[in-house]
Scaffold this motif. Structure first.
Motif, PDB file in Angstrom:
ATOM      1  N   LEU A   5       0.821  -1.219   0.000  1.00  0.00           N
ATOM      2  CA  LEU A   5       0.000   0.000   0.000  1.00  0.00           C
ATOM      3  C   LEU A   5       0.851   1.265   0.000  1.00  0.00           C
ATOM      4  O   LEU A   5       0.483   2.277  -0.595  1.00  0.00           O
ATOM      5  N   GLY A  30       5.036   5.670  -1.870  1.00  0.00           N
ATOM      6  CA  GLY A  30       5.788   6.592  -1.022  1.00  0.00           C
ATOM      7  C   GLY A  30       5.005   7.755  -0.449  1.00  0.00           C
ATOM      8  O   GLY A  30       5.280   8.219   0.645  1.00  0.00           O
ATOM      9  N   LYS A  31       4.036   8.273  -1.206  1.00  0.00           N
ATOM     10  CA  LYS A  31       3.283   9.431  -0.746  1.00  0.00           C
ATOM     11  C   LYS A  31       1.829   9.316  -1.175  1.00  0.00           C
ATOM     12  O   LYS A  31       1.534   8.776  -2.233  1.00  0.00           O
ATOM     13  N   ASN A  32       0.939   9.870  -0.387  1.00  0.00           N
ATOM     14  CA  ASN A  32      -0.474   9.918  -0.768  1.00  0.00           C
ATOM     15  C   ASN A  32      -0.642  10.479  -2.171  1.00  0.00           C
ATOM     16  O   ASN A  32      -1.340   9.909  -2.997  1.00  0.00           O
ATOM     17  N   GLU A  33       0.010  11.606  -2.431  1.00  0.00           N
ATOM     18  CA  GLU A  33      -0.224  12.252  -3.722  1.00  0.00           C
ATOM     19  C   GLU A  33       0.226  11.424  -4.912  1.00  0.00           C
ATOM     20  O   GLU A  33      -0.180  11.686  -6.040  1.00  0.00           O
ATOM     21  N   TYR A  34       1.072  10.415  -4.684  1.00  0.00           N
ATOM     22  CA  TYR A  34       1.454   9.513  -5.773  1.00  0.00           C
ATOM     23  C   TYR A  34       0.573   8.268  -5.795  1.00  0.00           C
ATOM     24  O   TYR A  34       0.883   7.313  -6.491  1.00  0.00           O
ATOM     25  N   GLY A  35      -0.498   8.251  -4.998  1.00  0.00           N
ATOM     26  CA  GLY A  35      -1.440   7.154  -5.083  1.00  0.00           C
ATOM     27  C   GLY A  35      -1.324   6.086  -4.011  1.00  0.00           C
ATOM     28  O   GLY A  35      -2.002   5.067  -4.076  1.00  0.00           O
ATOM     29  N   SER A  36      -0.490   6.286  -3.010  1.00  0.00           N
ATOM     30  CA  SER A  36      -0.454   5.352  -1.893  1.00  0.00           C
ATOM     31  C   SER A  36      -1.478   5.792  -0.854  1.00  0.00           C
ATOM     32  O   SER A  36      -1.415   6.920  -0.371  1.00  0.00           O
ATOM     33  N   PRO A  37      -2.418   4.912  -0.487  1.00  0.00           N
ATOM     34  CA  PRO A  37      -3.427   5.313   0.505  1.00  0.00           C
ATOM     35  C   PRO A  37      -2.823   5.529   1.888  1.00  0.00           C
ATOM     36  O   PRO A  37      -3.384   6.273   2.696  1.00  0.00           O
ATOM     37  N   VAL A  38      -1.721   4.849   2.182  1.00  0.00           N
ATOM     38  CA  VAL A  38      -0.980   5.165   3.408  1.00  0.00           C
ATOM     39  C   VAL A  38       0.473   5.419   3.036  1.00  0.00           C
ATOM     40  O   VAL A  38       0.989   4.841   2.087  1.00  0.00           O
TER      41      VAL A  38
END
Lengths: 322, 322, 322, 322, 322, 322
Positions: free
Chosen positions: B253, B257-265
């Motif tokens: 998940l 690495g980052k929310n803004e790159y599509g990782s929900p956490v």
């Protein structure tokens, strides 16, 4: 009760539950305890100055405590200064004429009644897959769904808050349906998405009096937990490759609206736009209204973090205006 | 073959697979077709001017086509102008002495051999849950895992690209282990996370010659698909409440690495930081190297979208320097 | 009519209004005209290749034109290639059996009826200042308010769009009132804010068939224009120092929700939060639904600029589902 | 020693060096001193309550102090409350059986040995300009390069930290070389860039026990300082117009990867991408591991600023797992 | 001359220099050349349709060409369509009665005169180090400083533009000095910083008719080049450790004002704030004025990239108003 | 006087005005008061420990107080610890030989004289509408315009600060006019915009000794207030539909330069660019200079919020350098 205490109270006797205890060191080198107290009428912060190790051991999260305290106003917020205290064990509840449910704030709606209405509503949904999936997930987590808060502090942080928030979204969606009858919208998807969008919180939060997130909640997030609920249940029910499952998963995954707010995908279905819009609005109205209630008419709230630090003006009193 | 065509070729005869056909209208009002052609040696764009409806019908994605064409240089990229063409049906492959596998670019590693090595490596992992989960997921999707690309265009967009990228991450992780022996790192989690982090792409992409994402891919994203793979498999294998399952889910998940790159956490385990760092570096090296190969030494690449539009200078030639 | 043209139409005869003409130069060096055509059923783009100066002079914005044209599909959008055309002057409308109102798309609601309902509703508002201000501003700009679009292209870009959008907000606000009865909300402020929030567009747009913003609109913006409407009217009516005027101004000024979206102040009243939330949701639903209508079920829309480039999947057909 | 103190220690006697003294005023109006103490085993914060001017004068940065103190836990961090103290002058070190080097944390690698290896490695580089430039710059600043920390607090803030960090990058780069043998990468440029990328810190930091940045460091930054080192040295060695000098300067200037992180140019050479990726990963692993070491297994670190406020879960214990 | 051509010119004969030639392929499959032409009166774009390889060879950057062409208006910009052309070699300049300097736009100030004034001004600076460093750097690059443009396209892209821009900053700084006499500002630092802030462009640009940046410029950037000029010169002059050198370096390094705009350090001296403010304002005024000059009074400019896409209204005519 | 107090003062007697009183609770549970004191020479913070309810009642905003206090240095800022105090009522001013105007900091310019000059200047403006509008608005708010500060804390927070800031902009604009004589700039618009750009602050601030913003200020903002001043006055004077009114409104509305800084429209007139550039520079110079004055030469200021947290180095002393 907590909501009866005010700046003029001077000395008060209060029985309340400790939501959270924080041990701190004063600038004079001695320890003190910050006690977040709650009863069914509200929340208040109390401080026990010059606390000892014994105090720390006794005043633990979840305990029911009876305190003698003096009121104090700090940055326009009422506080209590604890003079003495006594822990009340469960076996002595009767003696003090108290019951456990007196020490939690509950959602101001009748959860049980409305839950029945919700189940009836779900059962009226025509699409078999939406209906069956939603019903079986909600029923599996019925207890948690009906009692957990919707968040630790951001919004609906009361017993039944998760249900209240989800039900409000459903009510909002049903209310606006008529305004958008010109558009091609799968309202049953909106409704089921509204009901299920936060269901992962039953794992993310650590109980109905949640004061913290669980490790599982922090490592996965309620959005991904909810998504696996649907995925697992779809396998269980033999719906694995259906488009409806995919759509339900999408509206849960996209319910935060943007990647940067923690949605792994952004809405690509119009129904996801409606759910994420209503979700944000509902949480904001709750939180702002909650903060407005803490200040007098004519005054401004403190800076609200979830509102990017904005303050709001308390300018209106329903009763006055009627 | 495509990589033998150059600006001096003038007229060429070429057999290639159509990766993608785009119908367009010229500014003189007539239609033309853009054909993205591929063979095992590379990719080239061809244009058929003044195309007819019949041309559009014949020159479909996936067809093998034999063309007579003139070379042309447009914005420093070689192009072909199709003079005539002939579709070669599968039954005529023998006649033209061609085989299907001649029309796809493959990862420049021996996937089968390395896959065996990977399986051996997974089997050597000590932690039962990491090992069993990883092994059974990889085996379930063996064919797709070994043949699918890692992306449609951003990086490793070749047959076997998904395996190649995942294996590179594993190799990278193993290589740096010694540098970080001072730190408390669960390397087996890093390894299994590296292997599984993009496994959801077997559903997200539409095949080994993927030129588009599937609806399921667009609505869920490979990160959430991979997460449900682990969740579903854990239920199947009876590992549901294990911490290892939770950790594997987390590193998948958080792999962007980052929310803004599509990782929900975002990473909350040090192992997630290592996986997302190696993932980003591996994709960038592939893509930049690929673009550098398209221009001569001393020249700059075009603007690379995944590099926020930066161009890179081709300044080095391995052969020259040895 | 435009909505009857499809890819199979081959040759069509069409009478339509030119919303906008764009002169362009083809890559072969000759000029051509892009004609944005509209009738009451929809919009379509037509191109006149190898256009002359005379063509440019005749095919001006606003003219009614009869064309003979061939259909063409370009990037999944239907286009027309004009073979011949004839301008139809107003005096010849009867001869062609046409009327001006046949060449504009109108909001799919009965504006006149609903306007009456709106006026009745405003008149039922209890607060004198809210009621009087709103009523007198709306009446002053009645014609424009009932006919202007809500935007040039982003949303509700049809005759009556401004009214339709404002009225939808009001309907939405009334619909959700019951969901938020627990909160201290000045609903009359929400209602009047919903009605007035975009009123400045009557100056910002250049007419009911607006294809451009006015200089005044670009230099001031509808938010500031609307604000001065209230300020000027309050002086005129002797309400200058009243708190209600201040609040109405605030909910107009804050209606874009954030500074970066063009609001000079961000919401500091809970009513402003509700208005800006409903405003954004209403515009998004209109736009996405509009784009979905352009593609078939199962297909994706093009990238929608106002949705940060997201595409949406057309997955649902109301009729089918009933 | 500091790492032997724990919450159960109650009363301790400790000799340590004062890294930094901060004078503060308590909320009761009296002063107190915060002492950041360090010895070779770790760091701890101590507080001297009700401090006098004389205390402030004596307890200066850099002094060796012997304290009697009580332990205290504040926000899960161990603290000391100073009861009495005594400054130990250098001439009395023998009497207390202490040496200066006992009061700094050192990198957990043998810097001298590894420095020799580094020099040998540089000497093996084939490219004359890379080799000569790198060697002569490193030798010019040998003492600082071997002893300075890599940062005041973000990462590798120990004696020899600069060398350790630079050497780790080199080791990492050498380790992954094999994974990327398919790509055209000038590895000697990567290696020399890794060695030199932070060399400007020998001016930016104020010494091996750096607790602050120098004015020169704050006004120029280590990136620009390092760039002038190469530029100046190139002139000195007669390499002024060579492309290798340019490339070395580029990989130093672009080593922060993005303008917003302080790189005046973003990478335009593939080697710069590798250096900036490894640099970020190395600093992050150090910092997260360092924070994880401060909490018990199963607990979360505090919010880590350089990780955008994320906390990390301590979930793994190397020893346990072997 | 170019500025005499207008939409009514129909057929024109023009001698101009080719600033840049771009080979393109038309949508009908044939090539064409875009020629950016310049003479001392302005710039214009010309297109040669259906160009041959011979055309491409002849019409190179920098050539003087005589064309017969037809005028054309494309998106409100005048263009030329080349009917025939002839290259004019230097030896034939006399025959055509032309001189090289007729084919470049020059800054509308007398550079030589003002350069003398600038030198005189620098010589009047009291601080020895500021004066000597500035003087010797400017003199070393005198030719380039007096002739280079300030940018390829963003602003002051004319012969002498670098000098003009730098001198404007100096004039602006001197002009506002009186307004800020209450503040503690080292005006000599402001002045020398204004003069030197862009000096690195003498390496970054590829000549006085710069149509591209050099590799060195792209890999280092003018800010870092300028910084090494000061550093190198300081060593040469024996000023290495002086604070003045440090300050001069700082105001050059911080002249873009923010990291994200390419400054490795942000201003930490008040003088750096003044320089970066005047720098930005000067470049913006030049660019906006330049774009306004391309459209008629009452019209809007196209979207200006360096103004984040904003358009500006041409609303004022100096002559009219006097 | 306040500016004569320093760290060596030990015990001081001071008469000052209370700008703001903040009641706080110490970590020992007792209350204390933070008093922001001001006289004509500067500002200082004082604390009254263990304060009583009576203290809170007496020490109110705006009172003149005589204190006996001890000096204290906290985080490099001088503070006072109040030992005893006495409120001085207006009727006793004579007895203490004090006057009201001794307790406010005033702009270091002669406001009355310069106001006369300003009026003369406005009267010299040729454009009737600019001149009349500007003159009548300034005259209507003459008293506030001459006495109000320009901000509560960001910049020019002194009596007359609004005038001083506006006048500085005008002076700056006049000073640079000559540098930009090549450009088409409507300088009279720049001048009137500079004078009026912040005029809305006469409503936004709560008085000449403003320590807070008014509700009207917070709900509308000075930009929108100033805009309605112009709009209302234009109606009053019969200029409603004039272009000059529109332009004046635009330069006020766009004076913050960007939407995200609170401008509802961004500059679309070159004059707006000049005003917003000068506005930002003037505020920054004031603030940085003010902070530099608080620290010694060679030291760094604290983090300045309005400078995105940057610190500035005090490196220069005007007197020294002359």
């Amino acid at each position: 009760m907590i909501n009866q205490i005010n700046a003029d109270s001077k000395l008060v006797t209060l029985i309340a539950r400790i939501e959270k205890t924080i041990l701190s060191t004063g600038n004079n080198g001695s320890n003190y305890l910050i006690l977040n107290l709650v009863d069914m009428s509200g929340r208040i912060e109390a401080r026990l100055w010059n606390s000892t190790d014994k105090d720390s051991e006794e005043l633990k999260n979840g305990e029911i405590v009876k305190i003698e305290a003096a009121t104090n106003v700090y940055r326009q917020q009422l506080q209590l200064k604890v003079n003495s205290y006594e822990i009340i064990k469960e076996e002595d509840f009767a003696k003090h004429d108290i019951k456990e449910e007196m020490f939690s704030i509950s959602a101001p709606i009748n959860v049980d009644n409305n839950y029945e209405k919700l189940i009836d509503f779900i059962e009226s949904i025509k699409n078999d897959i939406y209906r069956t999936l939603t019903l079986s997930i909600i029923k599996q987590y019925e207890v948690e769904f009906k009692t957990y808060p919707a968040a630790v502090s951001i919004h609906h942080n009361v017993i039944g808050g998760l249900f209240w928030h989800s039900y409000s979204l459903l009510m909002g969606a049903k209310a606006i349906k008529d305004v958008y009858k010109y558009a091609e919208i799968d309202w049953e998807l909106v409704y089921c998405g509204a009901i299920l969008h936060d269901i992962g919180k039953v794992i993310e939060m650590d109980g109905k009096n949640a004061s913290e997130y669980t490790d599982e909640g922090r490592l996965l997030g309620h959005i991904s937990i909810g998504n696996t609920f649907v995925s697992n249940k779809a396998i269980e029910l033999g719906y694995k490759d259906s488009r409806e499952v995919l759509k339900l998963q999408h509206v849960i995954l996209s319910s935060h609206g943007k990647n940067e707010y923690g949605s792994p995908v952004e809405p690509n279905l119009i129904e996801g736009v409606i759910i994420s819009s209503l979700d944000a609005m509902d949480a904001r109205i709750y939180k702002i209204n909650d903060e407005l209630a803490k200040v007098e008419k004519g005054a401004w709230t403190g800076r609200i973090l979830s509102e990017e630090g904005r303050s709001y003006l308390n300018h209106y009193d329903k009763k006055e205006s009627n």
